[in-house]
Scaffold this active site. Structure first.
Site, PDB file in Angstrom:
ATOM      1  N   ASP A 196      23.772 122.991  24.441  1.00  8.69           N
ATOM      2  CA  ASP A 196      23.655 124.315  24.812  1.00  8.69           C
ATOM      3  C   ASP A 196      24.875 125.114  24.771  1.00  8.69           C
ATOM      4  O   ASP A 196      25.112 126.153  25.073  1.00  8.69           O
ATOM      5  CB  ASP A 196      22.920 124.561  25.844  1.00  8.69           C
ATOM      6  CG  ASP A 196      23.609 124.127  27.264  1.00  8.69           C
ATOM      7  OD1 ASP A 196      24.600 123.176  26.916  1.00  8.69           O
ATOM      8  OD2 ASP A 196      23.723 124.771  28.173  1.00  8.69           O
ATOM      9  N   GLU A 230      25.903 104.063  26.900  1.00 10.31           N
ATOM     10  CA  GLU A 230      26.194 105.033  27.741  1.00 10.31           C
ATOM     11  C   GLU A 230      27.523 104.406  28.538  1.00 10.31           C
ATOM     12  O   GLU A 230      27.480 103.116  28.564  1.00 10.31           O
ATOM     13  CB  GLU A 230      25.081 105.147  28.790  1.00 10.31           C
ATOM     14  CG  GLU A 230      25.419 105.682  30.160  1.00 10.31           C
ATOM     15  CD  GLU A 230      26.012 107.098  30.102  1.00 10.31           C
ATOM     16  OE1 GLU A 230      25.506 108.041  29.496  1.00 10.31           O
ATOM     17  OE2 GLU A 230      26.861 107.119  30.831  1.00 10.31           O
ATOM     18  N   TYR A 280      18.785 116.825  29.761  1.00  9.13           N
ATOM     19  CA  TYR A 280      19.833 118.157  29.838  1.00  9.13           C
ATOM     20  C   TYR A 280      19.075 119.112  29.084  1.00  9.13           C
ATOM     21  O   TYR A 280      19.193 120.475  29.199  1.00  9.13           O
ATOM     22  CB  TYR A 280      21.274 117.711  29.204  1.00  9.13           C
ATOM     23  CG  TYR A 280      21.999 117.388  30.185  1.00  9.13           C
ATOM     24  CD1 TYR A 280      21.830 116.066  31.083  1.00  9.13           C
ATOM     25  CD2 TYR A 280      23.232 118.018  30.451  1.00  9.13           C
ATOM     26  CE1 TYR A 280      22.638 115.701  31.934  1.00  9.13           C
ATOM     27  CE2 TYR A 280      24.157 117.582  31.725  1.00  9.13           C
ATOM     28  CZ  TYR A 280      23.898 116.442  32.178  1.00  9.13           C
ATOM     29  OH  TYR A 280      24.880 115.962  33.089  1.00  9.13           O
ATOM     30  N   GLU A 281      18.387 119.040  27.854  1.00  7.62           N
ATOM     31  CA  GLU A 281      17.616 120.053  27.398  1.00  7.62           C
ATOM     32  C   GLU A 281      16.653 120.682  27.913  1.00  7.62           C
ATOM     33  O   GLU A 281      16.314 121.784  27.930  1.00  7.62           O
ATOM     34  CB  GLU A 281      17.109 119.178  25.914  1.00  7.62           C
ATOM     35  CG  GLU A 281      16.500 120.369  24.909  1.00  7.62           C
ATOM     36  CD  GLU A 281      16.147 119.489  23.557  1.00  7.62           C
ATOM     37  OE1 GLU A 281      16.319 118.433  23.493  1.00  7.62           O
ATOM     38  OE2 GLU A 281      15.592 120.314  22.829  1.00  7.62           O
ATOM     39  N   ASP A 333      29.581 115.602  26.399  1.00 13.03           N
ATOM     40  CA  ASP A 333      30.577 116.196  27.513  1.00 13.03           C
ATOM     41  C   ASP A 333      31.477 117.038  26.587  1.00 13.03           C
ATOM     42  O   ASP A 333      32.022 116.475  25.366  1.00 13.03           O
ATOM     43  CB  ASP A 333      31.240 115.109  28.015  1.00 13.03           C
ATOM     44  CG  ASP A 333      30.444 114.247  29.079  1.00 13.03           C
ATOM     45  OD1 ASP A 333      29.318 114.691  29.515  1.00 13.03           O
ATOM     46  OD2 ASP A 333      30.947 112.983  29.484  1.00 13.03           O
TER      47      ASP A 333
HETATM   48  N1  SAM Z   1      22.256 112.779  26.246  1.00 14.41           N
HETATM   49  C1  SAM Z   1      21.757 113.012  27.782  1.00 14.41           C
HETATM   50  C2  SAM Z   1      21.149 114.158  27.848  1.00 14.41           C
HETATM   51  O1  SAM Z   1      21.088 115.002  26.808  1.00 14.41           O
HETATM   52  O2  SAM Z   1      20.153 114.549  28.906  1.00 14.41           O
HETATM   53  C3  SAM Z   1      22.922 113.007  29.014  1.00 14.41           C
HETATM   54  C4  SAM Z   1      23.796 114.189  28.441  1.00 14.41           C
HETATM   55  S1  SAM Z   1      25.402 114.084  29.651  1.00 14.41           S
HETATM   56  C5  SAM Z   1      25.954 115.426  29.604  1.00 14.41           C
HETATM   57  C6  SAM Z   1      26.599 113.064  28.607  1.00 14.41           C
HETATM   58  C7  SAM Z   1      26.609 111.543  28.877  1.00 14.41           C
HETATM   59  O3  SAM Z   1      27.347 110.955  27.864  1.00 14.41           O
HETATM   60  C8  SAM Z   1      27.025 111.070  30.264  1.00 14.41           C
HETATM   61  O4  SAM Z   1      25.962 110.038  30.702  1.00 14.41           O
HETATM   62  C9  SAM Z   1      28.466 110.387  29.864  1.00 14.41           C
HETATM   63  O5  SAM Z   1      28.493 109.419  30.755  1.00 14.41           O
HETATM   64  C10 SAM Z   1      28.019 109.930  28.448  1.00 14.41           C
HETATM   65  N2  SAM Z   1      29.242 109.634  27.772  1.00 14.41           N
HETATM   66  C11 SAM Z   1      30.401 110.730  27.655  1.00 14.41           C
HETATM   67  N3  SAM Z   1      31.341 110.331  26.932  1.00 14.41           N
HETATM   68  C12 SAM Z   1      30.894 108.877  26.285  1.00 14.41           C
HETATM   69  C13 SAM Z   1      31.474 107.792  25.532  1.00 14.41           C
HETATM   70  N4  SAM Z   1      32.668 108.170  24.943  1.00 14.41           N
HETATM   71  N5  SAM Z   1      30.847 106.792  25.596  1.00 14.41           N
HETATM   72  C14 SAM Z   1      29.494 106.683  25.979  1.00 14.41           C
HETATM   73  N6  SAM Z   1      29.143 107.494  26.697  1.00 14.41           N
HETATM   74  C15 SAM Z   1      29.701 108.728  26.951  1.00 14.41           C
END
Ligand code: SAM
Length: 212
Positions: free
Chosen positions: A153, A68, A194-195, A117
């Protein structure tokens, strides 16, 4: 994910036995870190960690590493694990861009990407965790029959990801635009934070599995 600065999170992460503070030192040495030669599976962008923590509890013979980018998010996962006995789980705070500095070729058995993201702007395409640039990095750390599993999604990110799998010259072993209505692919599905949120809103969840 809404980011709130959590004072002291960096220090708390540094003190946690679950966090690996100098992951580059473990490149090629993950079996020593875990004290066994079990397969290593990683989740990139694990957020608050429900998915990977559940998998680690369900599968004591598999090692899991959650990655993360933000300490303010990672600390939530670490706090949730404090009372749990999960010797097969570690966390790293890092940007996945540097993943090849942390794992040796063939050291990773499976990569999970969940609700990554979307980075919708064209100039940020390379930051998407399912871009062909990231597939090149995954190629450099996954064992020969290793796979990438991706759930989202987001329609356009999923379509983009399907195209990138082909561009990277990987192949799809599974794909669905509506995972929760696919009885076969739903077997053993562990929901992420998130799911849970997006499926409760009625959004179909998409999933692909890709290998080389
Ligand atoms: N995977 C979780 C879920 O499905 O509930 C969290 C989804 S959240 C939208 C995306 C997560 O990915 C965030 O916590 C963000 O900080 C992390 N993230 C995005 N780009 C990243 C990267 N390059 N390296 C590590 N973490 C990353």
């Amino acid at each position: 994910m809404r980011l709130r600065n959590v004072p002291g999170s960096r220090e708390a992460i540094a003190d946690s036995p679950l966090a690996v503070n100098e992951p580059v030192l473990l490149k090629g040495n993950w079996s020593k870190e875990f004290g066994n030669g079990h397969p290593v599976r990683i989740e990139i962008g694990m957020g608050k960690g429900k998915f990977i923590t559940t998998l680690a509890q369900q599968n004591p013979d598999i090692n899991y590493v959650g990655i993360e980018k933000y300490s303010s998010v990672l600390i939530r996962a670490i706090e949730k694990c404090k009372e749990l006995d999960v010797p097969n789980l570690r966390f790293i705070r890092m940007d996945a861009e540097y993943i090849c500095d942390v794992f040796e070729k063939g050291e990773v058995d499976r990569i999970y990407l969940n609700f990554s993201d979307p980075w919708p702007k064209d100039r940020h395409v390379k930051r998407r965790l399912t871009s062909k640039q990231f597939f090149q990095r995954y190629d450099a750390i996954l064992k020969e029959d290793g796979i990438v599993e991706f759930k989202t999604d987001n329609d356009s990110l999923f379509q983009f990801s399907l195209e990138q799998v082909a561009e990277a010259e990987w192949h799809l072993t599974e794909q669905t635009w509506d995972l929760h209505r696919d009885e076969r692919l739903m077997k053993g599905n562990v929901m992420t934070e998130y799911e849970e949120k997006f499926s409760a809103m009625g959004n179909p969840i998409h999933k692909l599995i890709a290998g080389r």
